[in-house]
Design a protein around this motif. Structure first.
Motif, PDB file in Angstrom:
ATOM      1  N   ILE A 154      13.130  23.878  41.710  1.00  0.00           N
ATOM      2  CA  ILE A 154      14.516  23.450  41.921  1.00  0.00           C
ATOM      3  C   ILE A 154      15.288  24.507  42.703  1.00  0.00           C
ATOM      4  N   ASP A 155      15.142  25.776  42.345  1.00  0.00           N
ATOM      5  CA  ASP A 155      15.835  26.846  43.071  1.00  0.00           C
ATOM      6  C   ASP A 155      15.516  26.779  44.558  1.00  0.00           C
ATOM      7  N   ARG A 156      14.242  26.614  44.872  1.00  0.00           N
ATOM      8  CA  ARG A 156      13.818  26.615  46.276  1.00  0.00           C
ATOM      9  C   ARG A 156      14.233  25.338  47.004  1.00  0.00           C
ATOM     10  N   LYS A 157      14.227  24.195  46.301  1.00  0.00           N
ATOM     11  CA  LYS A 157      14.690  22.943  46.905  1.00  0.00           C
ATOM     12  C   LYS A 157      16.183  23.017  47.207  1.00  0.00           C
ATOM     13  N   LEU A 165      17.092  25.066  50.235  1.00  0.00           N
ATOM     14  CA  LEU A 165      16.876  24.336  51.488  1.00  0.00           C
ATOM     15  C   LEU A 165      18.026  23.359  51.745  1.00  0.00           C
ATOM     16  N   VAL A 166      18.457  22.645  50.710  1.00  0.00           N
ATOM     17  CA  VAL A 166      19.571  21.702  50.847  1.00  0.00           C
ATOM     18  C   VAL A 166      20.825  22.432  51.317  1.00  0.00           C
ATOM     19  N   MET A 167      21.134  23.553  50.710  1.00  0.00           N
ATOM     20  CA  MET A 167      22.355  24.264  51.057  1.00  0.00           C
ATOM     21  C   MET A 167      22.272  24.875  52.461  1.00  0.00           C
ATOM     22  N   ARG A 168      21.087  25.216  52.886  1.00  0.00           N
ATOM     23  CA  ARG A 168      20.924  25.774  54.243  1.00  0.00           C
ATOM     24  C   ARG A 168      21.132  24.710  55.313  1.00  0.00           C
ATOM     25  N   LEU A 219       8.201  30.471  51.607  1.00  0.00           N
ATOM     26  CA  LEU A 219       7.997  29.657  50.412  1.00  0.00           C
ATOM     27  C   LEU A 219       8.471  30.319  49.125  1.00  0.00           C
ATOM     28  N   GLY A 220       8.779  31.579  49.185  1.00  0.00           N
ATOM     29  CA  GLY A 220       9.312  32.248  48.003  1.00  0.00           C
ATOM     30  C   GLY A 220      10.766  31.894  47.725  1.00  0.00           C
ATOM     31  N   THR A 221      11.471  31.457  48.772  1.00  0.00           N
ATOM     32  CA  THR A 221      12.897  31.157  48.607  1.00  0.00           C
ATOM     33  C   THR A 221      13.279  29.714  48.953  1.00  0.00           C
ATOM     34  N   HIS A 222      12.463  29.047  49.739  1.00  0.00           N
ATOM     35  CA  HIS A 222      12.770  27.692  50.185  1.00  0.00           C
ATOM     36  C   HIS A 222      11.514  26.829  50.112  1.00  0.00           C
ATOM     37  N   VAL A 223      11.698  25.557  49.799  1.00  0.00           N
ATOM     38  CA  VAL A 223      10.561  24.646  49.836  1.00  0.00           C
ATOM     39  C   VAL A 223      11.028  23.282  50.326  1.00  0.00           C
ATOM     40  N   ALA A 224      10.253  22.726  51.238  1.00  0.00           N
ATOM     41  CA  ALA A 224      10.533  21.392  51.768  1.00  0.00           C
ATOM     42  C   ALA A 224       9.725  20.388  50.955  1.00  0.00           C
ATOM     43  N   ALA A 225      10.269  20.044  49.800  1.00  0.00           N
ATOM     44  CA  ALA A 225       9.656  19.064  48.904  1.00  0.00           C
ATOM     45  C   ALA A 225      10.785  18.233  48.320  1.00  0.00           C
ATOM     46  N   VAL A 270      22.226  18.145  43.540  1.00  0.00           N
ATOM     47  CA  VAL A 270      21.566  17.705  42.323  1.00  0.00           C
ATOM     48  C   VAL A 270      20.073  17.769  42.612  1.00  0.00           C
ATOM     49  N   ALA A 271      19.297  18.265  41.666  1.00  0.00           N
ATOM     50  CA  ALA A 271      17.866  18.424  41.918  1.00  0.00           C
ATOM     51  C   ALA A 271      17.042  18.034  40.701  1.00  0.00           C
ATOM     52  N   ILE A 272      15.878  17.470  40.998  1.00  0.00           N
ATOM     53  CA  ILE A 272      14.901  17.049  40.010  1.00  0.00           C
ATOM     54  C   ILE A 272      13.565  17.652  40.413  1.00  0.00           C
TER      55      ILE A 272
END
Length: 156
Positions: free
Chosen positions: A68-71, A74-77, A104-110, A127-129
């Motif tokens: 969730i942190d990494r997703k 990415l959204v906020m960026r 991939l330690g800070t962002h993930v495209a998933a 909001v993240a799941i």
């Protein structure tokens, strides 16, 4: 789902407001839906970097919170859902993720994180799941934002 359809759907979720009570309603709605389906999900709602709601349903772990942190990063960026960005990166030439200086330690495209947009303001949070297939994570978040929008309109 195609990228253009995802973008249209996200734009249709424009809210007039979003406060702590809305975050609580949204989080409880998601938790109730996930519990009814016995979904092993983590749920998190943030506004301006502040966690307003966080829950782990049975079967979800701290690892899901890491996703969730990494997703959300990415959204906020990019101010687009993590699923839309996944599709964008999949369609781009190899190395696009790296060319944006992402790791991939800070962002993930998933899929699974969706921006919260306020009319006249823009993206103020997400909001993240995490815990299901990325398409399902995305659908949970989108459906919940649509439910919140309908709830707010019914109260107006």
């Amino acid at each position: 789902m195609e990228l253009e359809a995802i973008d249209r759907e996200e734009q249709s979720l424009l809210l007039q407001r979003f406060d702590a009570d809305d975050a609580w309603w949204l989080g409880c709605h998601l938790r109730k839906r996930g519990a009814a389906a016995s979904a092993p999900i983590a749920i998190e709602i943030r506004r301006a970097g502040t966690k307003l709601f966080s829950a782990l349903l049975p079967g979800a772990t701290a690892d899901n919170l890491g996703w969730i942190d990494r997703k959300i990063a990415l959204v906020m960026r990019f101010e687009r859902s993590s699923y839309a960005m996944r599709l964008k990166f999949d369609a781009a030439p190899p190395g696009a993720f790296d060319r944006f200086g992402l790791n991939l330690g800070t962002h993930v495209a998933a899929g699974g994180a969706v921006p919260i947009r306020i009319a006249g303001t823009g993206v103020i949070g997400a909001v993240a799941i995490s815990g299901l297939a990325q398409e399902e994570d995305h659908r949970y978040a989108v459906d919940a934002l649509a439910a919140l929008k309908a709830h707010q309109e019914a109260q107006a």
